[in-house]
Design a protein around this motif. Structure first.
Motif, PDB file in Angstrom:
ATOM      1  N   CYS A   1      16.579  48.058  15.445  1.00 32.84           N
ATOM      2  CA  CYS A   1      15.624  49.150  15.250  1.00 32.84           C
ATOM      3  C   CYS A   1      15.218  49.283  13.778  1.00 32.84           C
ATOM      4  CB  CYS A   1      16.209  50.466  15.744  1.00 32.84           C
ATOM      5  SG  CYS A   1      16.461  50.509  17.531  1.00 32.84           S
ATOM      6  N   ARG A   2      16.146  48.994  12.882  1.00 31.56           N
ATOM      7  CA  ARG A   2      15.826  49.110  11.456  1.00 31.56           C
ATOM      8  C   ARG A   2      14.719  48.134  11.076  1.00 31.56           C
ATOM      9  NH1 ARG A   2      21.675  48.082   9.151  1.00 31.56           N
ATOM     10  NH2 ARG A   2      21.467  46.562  10.830  1.00 31.56           N
ATOM     11  N   LEU A   3      14.794  46.913  11.619  1.00 31.21           N
ATOM     12  CA  LEU A   3      13.769  45.918  11.346  1.00 31.21           C
ATOM     13  C   LEU A   3      12.420  46.382  11.880  1.00 31.21           C
ATOM     14  CD1 LEU A   3      12.982  43.139  10.292  1.00 31.21           C
ATOM     15  CD2 LEU A   3      13.692  42.170  12.482  1.00 31.21           C
ATOM     16  N   HIS A   4      12.442  47.001  13.056  1.00 29.00           N
ATOM     17  CA  HIS A   4      11.205  47.501  13.654  1.00 29.00           C
ATOM     18  C   HIS A   4      10.533  48.515  12.726  1.00 29.00           C
ATOM     19  CE1 HIS A   4       8.365  49.072  16.604  1.00 29.00           C
ATOM     20  NE2 HIS A   4       8.790  50.283  16.291  1.00 29.00           N
ATOM     21  N   TYR A   5      11.307  49.419  12.184  1.00 27.98           N
ATOM     22  CA  TYR A   5      10.728  50.458  11.321  1.00 27.98           C
ATOM     23  C   TYR A   5      10.287  49.890   9.970  1.00 27.98           C
ATOM     24  CZ  TYR A   5      11.918  54.023  14.705  1.00 27.98           C
ATOM     25  OH  TYR A   5      11.983  54.780  15.843  1.00 27.98           O
ATOM     26  N   GLN A   6      10.927  48.818   9.528  1.00 24.44           N
ATOM     27  CA  GLN A   6      10.474  48.153   8.302  1.00 24.44           C
ATOM     28  C   GLN A   6       9.082  47.547   8.521  1.00 24.44           C
ATOM     29  OE1 GLN A   6      13.451  45.275   7.207  1.00 24.44           O
ATOM     30  NE2 GLN A   6      15.053  46.833   6.906  1.00 24.44           N
ATOM     31  N   ILE A   7       8.902  46.941   9.684  1.00 25.03           N
ATOM     32  CA  ILE A   7       7.595  46.365  10.015  1.00 25.03           C
ATOM     33  C   ILE A   7       6.559  47.477  10.160  1.00 25.03           C
ATOM     34  CG2 ILE A   7       6.297  45.081  11.776  1.00 25.03           C
ATOM     35  CD1 ILE A   7       8.901  43.548  12.367  1.00 25.03           C
ATOM     36  N   LEU A   8       6.949  48.555  10.810  1.00 25.71           N
ATOM     37  CA  LEU A   8       6.055  49.698  10.988  1.00 25.71           C
ATOM     38  C   LEU A   8       5.600  50.251   9.646  1.00 25.71           C
ATOM     39  CD1 LEU A   8       4.731  51.679  12.975  1.00 25.71           C
ATOM     40  CD2 LEU A   8       6.813  53.067  12.850  1.00 25.71           C
ATOM     41  N   ASP A   9       6.524  50.291   8.695  1.00 28.04           N
ATOM     42  CA  ASP A   9       6.204  50.800   7.362  1.00 28.04           C
ATOM     43  C   ASP A   9       5.220  49.856   6.657  1.00 28.04           C
ATOM     44  OD1 ASP A   9       6.676  52.667   5.130  1.00 28.04           O
ATOM     45  OD2 ASP A   9       7.563  50.914   4.171  1.00 28.04           O
ATOM     46  N   ARG A  10       5.418  48.551   6.817  1.00 25.86           N
ATOM     47  CA  ARG A  10       4.538  47.578   6.164  1.00 25.86           C
ATOM     48  C   ARG A  10       3.155  47.531   6.815  1.00 25.86           C
ATOM     49  NH1 ARG A  10       9.057  44.081   6.419  1.00 25.86           N
ATOM     50  NH2 ARG A  10       7.971  42.742   7.923  1.00 25.86           N
ATOM     51  N   ALA A  11       3.073  47.955   8.063  1.00 22.11           N
ATOM     52  CA  ALA A  11       1.784  47.946   8.757  1.00 22.11           C
ATOM     53  C   ALA A  11       0.782  48.848   8.047  1.00 22.11           C
ATOM     54  CB  ALA A  11       1.961  48.384  10.205  1.00 22.11           C
ATOM     55  N   ASN A  12       1.295  49.941   7.486  1.00 22.93           N
ATOM     56  CA  ASN A  12       0.476  50.810   6.639  1.00 22.93           C
ATOM     57  C   ASN A  12      -0.814  51.259   7.332  1.00 22.93           C
ATOM     58  OD1 ASN A  12       0.004  52.222   4.256  1.00 22.93           O
ATOM     59  ND2 ASN A  12      -1.198  50.556   3.350  1.00 22.93           N
ATOM     60  N   LEU A  13      -0.684  51.742   8.575  1.00 23.54           N
ATOM     61  CA  LEU A  13      -1.855  52.223   9.308  1.00 23.54           C
ATOM     62  C   LEU A  13      -2.228  53.620   8.814  1.00 23.54           C
ATOM     63  CD1 LEU A  13      -0.854  51.104  12.913  1.00 23.54           C
ATOM     64  CD2 LEU A  13      -2.680  50.134  11.515  1.00 23.54           C
ATOM     65  N   PRO A  14      -3.502  53.907   8.599  1.00 22.04           N
ATOM     66  CA  PRO A  14      -3.917  55.236   8.129  1.00 22.04           C
ATOM     67  C   PRO A  14      -3.654  56.301   9.180  1.00 22.04           C
ATOM     68  CG  PRO A  14      -5.825  53.897   8.729  1.00 22.04           C
ATOM     69  CD  PRO A  14      -4.632  52.985   8.775  1.00 22.04           C
ATOM     70  N   SER A  15      -3.521  57.517   8.771  1.00 21.18           N
ATOM     71  CA  SER A  15      -3.204  58.624   9.687  1.00 21.18           C
ATOM     72  C   SER A  15      -4.324  58.859  10.693  1.00 21.18           C
ATOM     73  CB  SER A  15      -2.942  59.908   8.897  1.00 21.18           C
ATOM     74  OG  SER A  15      -4.064  60.219   8.090  1.00 21.18           O
ATOM     75  N   ASP A  16      -5.559  58.519  10.319  1.00 21.57           N
ATOM     76  CA  ASP A  16      -6.697  58.721  11.217  1.00 21.57           C
ATOM     77  C   ASP A  16      -7.071  57.441  11.977  1.00 21.57           C
ATOM     78  OD1 ASP A  16      -7.566  57.314   9.032  1.00 21.57           O
ATOM     79  OD2 ASP A  16      -9.443  58.433   8.797  1.00 21.57           O
ATOM     80  N   PHE A  17      -6.132  56.485  12.029  1.00 20.02           N
ATOM     81  CA  PHE A  17      -6.400  55.201  12.688  1.00 20.02           C
ATOM     82  C   PHE A  17      -6.665  55.406  14.177  1.00 20.02           C
ATOM     83  CE2 PHE A  17      -4.832  51.554  15.144  1.00 20.02           C
ATOM     84  CZ  PHE A  17      -5.643  50.540  14.624  1.00 20.02           C
ATOM     85  N   LYS A  18      -7.731  54.771  14.662  1.00 21.22           N
ATOM     86  CA  LYS A  18      -8.076  54.837  16.076  1.00 21.22           C
ATOM     87  C   LYS A  18      -7.827  53.471  16.715  1.00 21.22           C
ATOM     88  CE  LYS A  18     -11.540  58.523  15.800  1.00 21.22           C
ATOM     89  NZ  LYS A  18     -12.964  58.904  16.072  1.00 21.22           N
ATOM     90  N   LEU A  19      -7.117  53.491  17.811  1.00 18.48           N
ATOM     91  CA  LEU A  19      -6.769  52.250  18.503  1.00 18.48           C
ATOM     92  C   LEU A  19      -8.023  51.613  19.103  1.00 18.48           C
ATOM     93  CD1 LEU A  19      -3.992  50.866  19.097  1.00 18.48           C
ATOM     94  CD2 LEU A  19      -4.138  51.868  21.384  1.00 18.48           C
ATOM     95  N   PRO A  20      -8.314  50.353  18.734  1.00 19.77           N
ATOM     96  CA  PRO A  20      -9.486  49.677  19.331  1.00 19.77           C
ATOM     97  C   PRO A  20      -9.357  49.602  20.849  1.00 19.77           C
ATOM     98  CG  PRO A  20      -8.660  48.436  17.454  1.00 19.77           C
ATOM     99  CD  PRO A  20      -7.638  49.493  17.745  1.00 19.77           C
ATOM    100  N   GLU A  21     -10.458  49.758  21.543  1.00 19.23           N
ATOM    101  CA  GLU A  21     -10.438  49.717  23.006  1.00 19.23           C
ATOM    102  C   GLU A  21     -10.272  48.290  23.507  1.00 19.23           C
ATOM    103  OE1 GLU A  21     -13.648  51.662  24.910  1.00 19.23           O
ATOM    104  OE2 GLU A  21     -13.323  53.595  23.910  1.00 19.23           O
ATOM    105  N   MET A  22      -9.379  48.147  24.482  1.00 14.15           N
ATOM    106  CA  MET A  22      -9.116  46.833  25.064  1.00 14.15           C
ATOM    107  C   MET A  22      -8.282  47.028  26.321  1.00 14.15           C
ATOM    108  SD  MET A  22      -7.084  43.659  23.277  1.00 14.15           S
ATOM    109  CE  MET A  22      -5.982  42.778  24.387  1.00 14.15           C
ATOM    110  N   GLU A  23      -8.506  46.205  27.324  1.00 17.16           N
ATOM    111  CA  GLU A  23      -7.768  46.311  28.583  1.00 17.16           C
ATOM    112  C   GLU A  23      -6.302  45.954  28.376  1.00 17.16           C
ATOM    113  OE1 GLU A  23      -7.946  44.583  33.189  1.00 17.16           O
ATOM    114  OE2 GLU A  23      -9.497  44.036  31.725  1.00 17.16           O
ATOM    115  N   LYS A  24      -5.425  46.697  29.034  1.00 13.56           N
ATOM    116  CA  LYS A  24      -3.990  46.445  28.912  1.00 13.56           C
ATOM    117  C   LYS A  24      -3.552  45.320  29.854  1.00 13.56           C
ATOM    118  CE  LYS A  24      -2.537  51.031  27.346  1.00 13.56           C
ATOM    119  NZ  LYS A  24      -1.581  52.134  27.534  1.00 13.56           N
ATOM    120  N   PHE A  25      -2.517  44.613  29.434  1.00 15.65           N
ATOM    121  CA  PHE A  25      -1.938  43.521  30.230  1.00 15.65           C
ATOM    122  C   PHE A  25      -0.738  44.083  30.981  1.00 15.65           C
ATOM    123  CE2 PHE A  25       0.988  39.960  30.839  1.00 15.65           C
ATOM    124  CZ  PHE A  25       0.150  38.975  31.351  1.00 15.65           C
ATOM    125  N   ASP A  26      -0.770  44.014  32.332  1.00 16.25           N
ATOM    126  CA  ASP A  26       0.306  44.607  33.142  1.00 16.25           C
ATOM    127  C   ASP A  26       1.339  43.601  33.630  1.00 16.25           C
ATOM    128  OD1 ASP A  26      -1.017  43.237  35.111  1.00 16.25           O
ATOM    129  OD2 ASP A  26      -1.602  44.988  36.274  1.00 16.25           O
TER     130      ASP A  26
END
Length: 225
Positions: free
Chosen positions: A44-69
């Protein structure tokens, strides 16, 4: 083009190349990779390190795309995902974080399963993802075999057989052209021997004329025995 854009350009090209390579990998070698994979515990620590490096803005909007089930073609999903990310100039760390956002059902369960590794780069996601859902690609090839083996039953009306057959056609991704499909369909009809020397302009022509024959309308000169 900025240095960041150049980096992204090379990244997306590299990932596309990896996907193409995975697409041509044989089922046998893919199965061996799955069997030889060792179980890994999520860090989990590695996951949060990657999340921190992703540096997504607070107002980031997820691009629309069909999900893979978990039931579709993984190669297609990866290509659409990478090109969507490229369009929005999203960096690799963010792609790792965003990828599960486009998964659902069994695919999402797979991604977060404790036996699945924590991904540190997107190329490892590509390889594991294709390995996991490789049989969906094989299913596309099997659909064509199923189509060729779908034959009209002795007590089945032609219109009912055609409806059943075209549903099978819809499952074939790389389907042949209409003339090849008509040849397959004609070969699977119970009246194939009667119409083997006949010429049809289209499927609608074939179906309408065979139905007329089936209903006993033998006055059509084109259907003379």
């Amino acid at each position: 083009m900025s240095g960041y854009q150049v980096y992204n350009y090379h990244l997306y090209n590299k990932l596309e190349a990896v996907i193409e390579k995975m697409q041509t990998t044989s089922l046998e070698s893919s199965t061996k990779r799955v069997e030889s994979s060792t179980k890994r515990v999520v860090d989990c620590r590695l996951h949060y390190q990657i999340l921190d490096r992703a540096n997504l803005p607070s107002d980031f909007k997820l691009p629309e795309m069909e999900k893979f089930d978990g039931s579709g073609n993984p190669i297609v999903h990866l290509k659409v995902f990478i090109r969507t990310m490229a369009l929005h100039q999203i960096r690799e760390e963010a792609m790792i974080v965003l990828f599960p956002k486009y998964l659902s059902k069994s695919a999402l369960n797979w991604f977060y399963h404790p036996d699945v590794e924590t991904f540190t780069d997107f190329e490892s996601i590509v390889k594991c993802f294709v390995d996991q859902f490789y049989f969906n690609i094989v299913a596309d090839k099997l659909s064509m075999c199923s189509l060729e083996c779908t034959k009209q039953n002795e007590d089945e009306k032609l219109i009912d057989f055609f409806d059943r057959w075209r549903k099978q056609v819809s499952l074939v991704v790389n389907r042949p052209d209409q003339s090849k499909l008509m040849k397959i369909f004609r070969g699977n009809m119970i009246y194939e021997w009667i119409f083997k020397d006949k010429t049809f302009s289209s499927f609608s022509d074939l179906i309408s004329r065979v139905i007329r024959f089936e209903n006993g309308c033998h006055s059509d000169n084109n259907l003379a025995l």
